[in-house]
Enzyme design. Structure first.
Site, PDB file in Angstrom:
ATOM      1  N   ASP A  16      92.141  56.130 118.619  1.00 61.46           N
ATOM      2  CA  ASP A  16      92.567  57.540 118.635  1.00 61.46           C
ATOM      3  C   ASP A  16      92.181  58.246 119.928  1.00 61.46           C
ATOM      4  O   ASP A  16      93.011  58.904 120.560  1.00 61.46           O
ATOM      5  CB  ASP A  16      91.937  58.302 117.453  1.00 61.46           C
ATOM      6  CG  ASP A  16      92.536  57.891 116.116  1.00 61.46           C
ATOM      7  OD1 ASP A  16      93.751  57.665 116.051  1.00 61.46           O
ATOM      8  OD2 ASP A  16      91.764  57.799 115.131  1.00 61.46           O
ATOM      9  N   ARG A  95      78.416  66.089 112.861  1.00 62.71           N
ATOM     10  CA  ARG A  95      79.539  66.660 113.605  1.00 62.71           C
ATOM     11  C   ARG A  95      79.202  67.934 114.378  1.00 62.71           C
ATOM     12  O   ARG A  95      79.563  68.063 115.544  1.00 62.71           O
ATOM     13  CB  ARG A  95      80.756  66.867 112.693  1.00 62.71           C
ATOM     14  CG  ARG A  95      81.441  65.553 112.304  1.00 62.71           C
ATOM     15  CD  ARG A  95      81.836  64.701 113.507  1.00 62.71           C
ATOM     16  NE  ARG A  95      82.340  63.392 113.129  1.00 62.71           N
ATOM     17  CZ  ARG A  95      81.594  62.295 113.003  1.00 62.71           C
ATOM     18  NH1 ARG A  95      80.295  62.341 113.253  1.00 62.71           N
ATOM     19  NH2 ARG A  95      82.135  61.144 112.657  1.00 62.71           N
ATOM     20  N   ASP A 124      86.500  66.092 109.666  1.00 62.52           N
ATOM     21  CA  ASP A 124      85.868  66.238 110.975  1.00 62.52           C
ATOM     22  C   ASP A 124      86.567  67.241 111.881  1.00 62.52           C
ATOM     23  O   ASP A 124      85.923  67.955 112.640  1.00 62.52           O
ATOM     24  CB  ASP A 124      85.748  64.869 111.658  1.00 62.52           C
ATOM     25  CG  ASP A 124      84.684  64.006 110.998  1.00 62.52           C
ATOM     26  OD1 ASP A 124      83.828  64.585 110.286  1.00 62.52           O
ATOM     27  OD2 ASP A 124      84.706  62.781 111.179  1.00 62.52           O
ATOM     28  N   SER A 173      87.373  51.400 108.609  1.00 60.05           N
ATOM     29  CA  SER A 173      87.052  52.502 109.501  1.00 60.05           C
ATOM     30  C   SER A 173      85.592  52.867 109.244  1.00 60.05           C
ATOM     31  O   SER A 173      85.199  53.172 108.116  1.00 60.05           O
ATOM     32  CB  SER A 173      87.977  53.674 109.192  1.00 60.05           C
ATOM     33  OG  SER A 173      87.467  54.836 109.792  1.00 60.05           O
TER      34      SER A 173
HETATM   35  N1  ARG Z   1      84.237  61.447 104.348  1.00 64.32           N
HETATM   36  C1  ARG Z   1      82.990  61.565 104.989  1.00 64.32           C
HETATM   37  C2  ARG Z   1      82.766  62.978 105.438  1.00 64.32           C
HETATM   38  O1  ARG Z   1      83.697  63.723 105.526  1.00 64.32           O
HETATM   39  C3  ARG Z   1      82.729  60.556 106.085  1.00 64.32           C
HETATM   40  C4  ARG Z   1      83.892  59.957 106.782  1.00 64.32           C
HETATM   41  C5  ARG Z   1      83.441  59.010 107.813  1.00 64.32           C
HETATM   42  N2  ARG Z   1      84.481  58.436 108.610  1.00 64.32           N
HETATM   43  C6  ARG Z   1      84.779  57.118 108.640  1.00 64.32           C
HETATM   44  N3  ARG Z   1      85.705  56.734 109.432  1.00 64.32           N
HETATM   45  N4  ARG Z   1      84.185  56.262 107.896  1.00 64.32           N
HETATM   46  O2  ARG Z   1      81.671  63.385 105.714  1.00 64.32           O
END
Ligand code: ARG
Length: 426
Positions: A16, A95, A124, A173
């Site tokens: 990305d 984040r 995110d 991922s």
């Molecule tokens: N869903 C989780 C959050 O919003 C973490 C997502 C993490 N991303 C990944 N590609 N595993 O905090």
């Protein structure tokens, strides 16, 4: 604007963010892209990947070390016992820290814009932009704004001969930092799919190792030492990730409700977080009063929700922090944790602030100060008084109604009925 326009990009070297580099020049007319990778405890390979990709792209690449700051943030979360639907918030807490670090670089480099490579489906994008939109920089989200798919990105990368190998993560991922490792995507998206053991990297299969106990010392809610040895936050977390992970502690497999309403299947590993959260709560159980504990549950819940949203900068959180900090003044002491079979179980706790009287709770003493055992008789008589009263009223009313019904049926039952029926029939 100066002669050239510049944009800072949250850069990981994955697909990305790699395609974002040429897109920011081609589609958004920026003359220069500055890539920023922020270290919140990712594994070394991720930095190698980012570095190599940046070099191949001839990208001006900055790496910022925010580990210590992030570790502090994680320990703040421990004081609020923070979890969202059972997940200790690793990605969520990281984040805003990452976003701030990128914003600092963007400002130092005189950028006009600031960009991320998030899609329009996740959390995110919201967490990054909540920080960035406080500045005057143009916020850019190419993947979301141009409606890109992974397939399109792969083709585009091939066309432009961009350095992508589909990431180093294989099928899944993955998002890793000091506080958690999260694994999602591919087969795991199906809530009915049982994850294979090889998705786990931080935790060994629970039950394979025997058991072990450690002592964690807290000062005003913050863990400061393990087995008497003081450790800085980063080292303390890393140490516990290794140790607790070897006992299979801290696996979560869950359905997560994202901010935009999507339900997503997520897998997490968080051995240190689970250990510290369990120990901290055990110590609070010793030193806080019942009413502090039950009110704090509500405060903690609100705190965790704001953390999930990436909005710990909200005025509400400052107010919640006031309460949390006031309660933590007493959360000083030591908790013994036993690692066994995938669990990090508190098995002992001590504190100078213990709200606890052995003689009061013990079965072996008759009185507590001038209160004798028998003084509880009056309390026992009153206990449940209001419920008995309410239930009595209700059953009396039910009896009345029952009696009234019987009365109605008995007197004039057949008479009345026949009368009416015959009138209507004729
Ligand atoms: N869903 C989780 C959050 O919003 C973490 C997502 C993490 N991303 C990944 N590609 N595993 O905090």
């Amino acid at each position: 604007m100066t002669g050239t326009s510049k944009v800072a990009l949250a850069f990981s070297g994955g697909l990305d963010t790699t395609v974002c580099v040429p897109l920011l020049e081609e589609e958004y007319d920026y003359d220069e892209v500055v890539g920023v990778t922020v270290d919140v405890g990712q594994p070394a390979e991720e930095f190698d990947e980012a570095e190599e990709t940046a070099e191949a792209l001839d990208l001006d690449h900055h790496v910022v070390d925010a580990k210590a700051e992030f570790a502090e943030q994680c320990l703040d979360a421990v004081t609020a016992n923070a979890t969202y639907q059972g997940y200790p918030l690793g990605t969520a807490l990281a984040r805003p820290v990452i976003a701030e670090a990128i914003l600092d670089v963007a400002e130092a480099e005189d950028c006009d814009g600031i960009a991320h490579g998030c899609t329009g489906k996740g959390n995110d994008q919201l967490r990054f932009e909540a920080v960035w939109r406080e500045s005057d920089l143009e916020v850019v989200a190419p993947v979301r704004e141009l409606g890109l798919t992974r397939e399109w990105e792969m083709e585009y990368a091939e066309e432009l001969d961009l350095p992508v190998e589909g990431g180093n993560e294989g099928d899944w991922s993955i998002d890793t930092n000091l506080w958690s490792r999260s694994v999602e995507g591919a087969d795991l998206e199906d809530p009915g799919y049982v994850p294979p053991e090889d998705i786990y990297e931080w935790t060994d299969a629970p039950g394979e190792k025997g058991s072990e106990t450690i002592q964690i010392t807290f000062e005003e809610g913050y863990p400061v030492a393990i087995d008497g040895e003081e450790l800085p936050a980063v080292n303390l977390i890393e140490y516990l990730n290794d140790l607790a992970g070897s006992y299979g502690v801290g696996r979560t497999d869950m359905m997560e409700d994202r901010m935009l309403g999507l339900k997503v299947r997520e897998n997490y590993e968080h051995p240190a977080a689970t250990t510290l959260l369990n120990a901290h709560e055990a110590l609070e159980g010793l030193v806080l009063t019942e009413e502090e504990r039950s009110f704090k549950k509500q405060v903690d819940q609100q705190w965790a929700e704001k953390a999930y949203e990436g909005l710990l900068s909200a005025p509400l959180v400052a107010a919640l922090d006031g309460f949390v900090d006031a309660t933590q003044e007493k959360v000083t002491g030591t908790v013994t944790i036993k690692f066994e079979g995938g669990q990090a179980r508190p098995v002992a706790r001590e504190s100078e602030f213990a709200v606890y009287s052995e003689s009061a709770a013990s079965f072996n003493t008759e009185s507590v100060g001038d209160i004798a055992q028998d003084d509880a008789t009056g309390v026992a008589k009153y206990h449940g008084f209001q419920s008995r009263l309410a239930n009595g009223v209700a059953s009396a009313e039910a009896k009345d109604a029952e009696a009234k019904k019987d009365e109605l049926l008995a007197d004039g039952g057949s008479d009345g009925d026949d009368g009416e029926e015959s009138e209507e029939d004729e």
